[in-house]
Design an enzyme around this catalytic site. Structure first.
Site, PDB file in Angstrom:
ATOM      1  N   HIS A  78      53.656 -53.144 -15.280  1.00 55.86           N
ATOM      2  CA  HIS A  78      52.910 -51.966 -15.720  1.00 55.86           C
ATOM      3  C   HIS A  78      51.541 -51.923 -15.045  1.00 55.86           C
ATOM      4  O   HIS A  78      51.088 -50.862 -14.608  1.00 55.86           O
ATOM      5  CB  HIS A  78      52.759 -51.984 -17.244  1.00 55.86           C
ATOM      6  CG  HIS A  78      51.949 -50.860 -17.782  1.00 55.86           C
ATOM      7  ND1 HIS A  78      52.331 -49.539 -17.687  1.00 55.86           N
ATOM      8  CD2 HIS A  78      50.748 -50.852 -18.424  1.00 55.86           C
ATOM      9  CE1 HIS A  78      51.409 -48.772 -18.244  1.00 55.86           C
ATOM     10  NE2 HIS A  78      50.442 -49.541 -18.695  1.00 55.86           N
ATOM     11  N   GLN A  80      50.713 -53.200 -12.140  1.00 51.23           N
ATOM     12  CA  GLN A  80      50.901 -52.837 -10.736  1.00 51.23           C
ATOM     13  C   GLN A  80      51.135 -51.330 -10.601  1.00 51.23           C
ATOM     14  O   GLN A  80      50.577 -50.678  -9.718  1.00 51.23           O
ATOM     15  CB  GLN A  80      52.078 -53.613 -10.144  1.00 51.23           C
ATOM     16  CG  GLN A  80      51.835 -55.103 -10.026  1.00 51.23           C
ATOM     17  CD  GLN A  80      50.737 -55.418  -9.040  1.00 51.23           C
ATOM     18  OE1 GLN A  80      49.610 -55.729  -9.420  1.00 51.23           O
ATOM     19  NE2 GLN A  80      51.036 -55.319  -7.784  1.00 51.23           N
ATOM     20  N   ASP A  81      51.958 -50.788 -11.479  1.00 51.24           N
ATOM     21  CA  ASP A  81      52.240 -49.354 -11.463  1.00 51.24           C
ATOM     22  C   ASP A  81      50.977 -48.553 -11.757  1.00 51.24           C
ATOM     23  O   ASP A  81      50.684 -47.558 -11.092  1.00 51.24           O
ATOM     24  CB  ASP A  81      53.326 -49.044 -12.491  1.00 51.24           C
ATOM     25  CG  ASP A  81      53.700 -47.581 -12.521  1.00 51.24           C
ATOM     26  OD1 ASP A  81      54.046 -47.031 -11.448  1.00 51.24           O
ATOM     27  OD2 ASP A  81      53.649 -46.978 -13.608  1.00 51.24           O
ATOM     28  N   HIS A  82      50.226 -49.006 -12.741  1.00 51.20           N
ATOM     29  CA  HIS A  82      48.994 -48.315 -13.131  1.00 51.20           C
ATOM     30  C   HIS A  82      47.987 -48.323 -11.979  1.00 51.20           C
ATOM     31  O   HIS A  82      47.347 -47.308 -11.695  1.00 51.20           O
ATOM     32  CB  HIS A  82      48.420 -49.009 -14.369  1.00 51.20           C
ATOM     33  CG  HIS A  82      47.586 -48.143 -15.241  1.00 51.20           C
ATOM     34  ND1 HIS A  82      48.018 -46.951 -15.762  1.00 51.20           N
ATOM     35  CD2 HIS A  82      46.318 -48.307 -15.688  1.00 51.20           C
ATOM     36  CE1 HIS A  82      47.054 -46.417 -16.495  1.00 51.20           C
ATOM     37  NE2 HIS A  82      46.016 -47.223 -16.460  1.00 51.20           N
TER      38      HIS A  82
END
Length: 104
Positions: A78, A80-82
């Site tokens: 999450h 990394q995605d954020h």
């Protein structure tokens, strides 16, 4: 790196990226109001947050490069995605702020 350490690193990345995202959205509001200097200041502050998130990410990459096994966690993914979406948002905000400047 064990799962708990990876999770904590994920929280760190989420926190920095979240702060950056908030500043970028505030920058857009400032640009919409014609406060271009304020918008630029907020983008610069967001950049600082992104640098901090990158430092956390780089520590993870360094550990993996040294041969450490990294136990992934949903929180880390999450984070990394954020971070990735916040970097994209920063690029878009720079263009949008410039468009607001041209339109005034």
């Amino acid at each position: 790196m064990n799962r708990e350490e990876a999770t904590l690193l994920g929280f760190e990345i989420v926190a920095y990226a979240g702060d950056a995202r908030s500043k970028l959205l505030e920058a857009l509001n400032a640009a919409q109001a014609g406060e271009y200097d304020r918008a630029e200041e907020l983008v610069a502050a967001a950049d600082d947050c992104i640098v901090d998130a990158h430092k956390a990410q780089t520590s993870l990459l360094a550990k993996e490069a040294q041969g450490d096994d990294i136990e992934l966690s949903v929180t880390l993914m999450h984070g990394q995605d954020h971070l990735m979406t916040t970097i994209l948002l920063k690029d878009l905000m720079k263009h949008l702020i410039e468009l607001y400047k041209r339109g005034s």
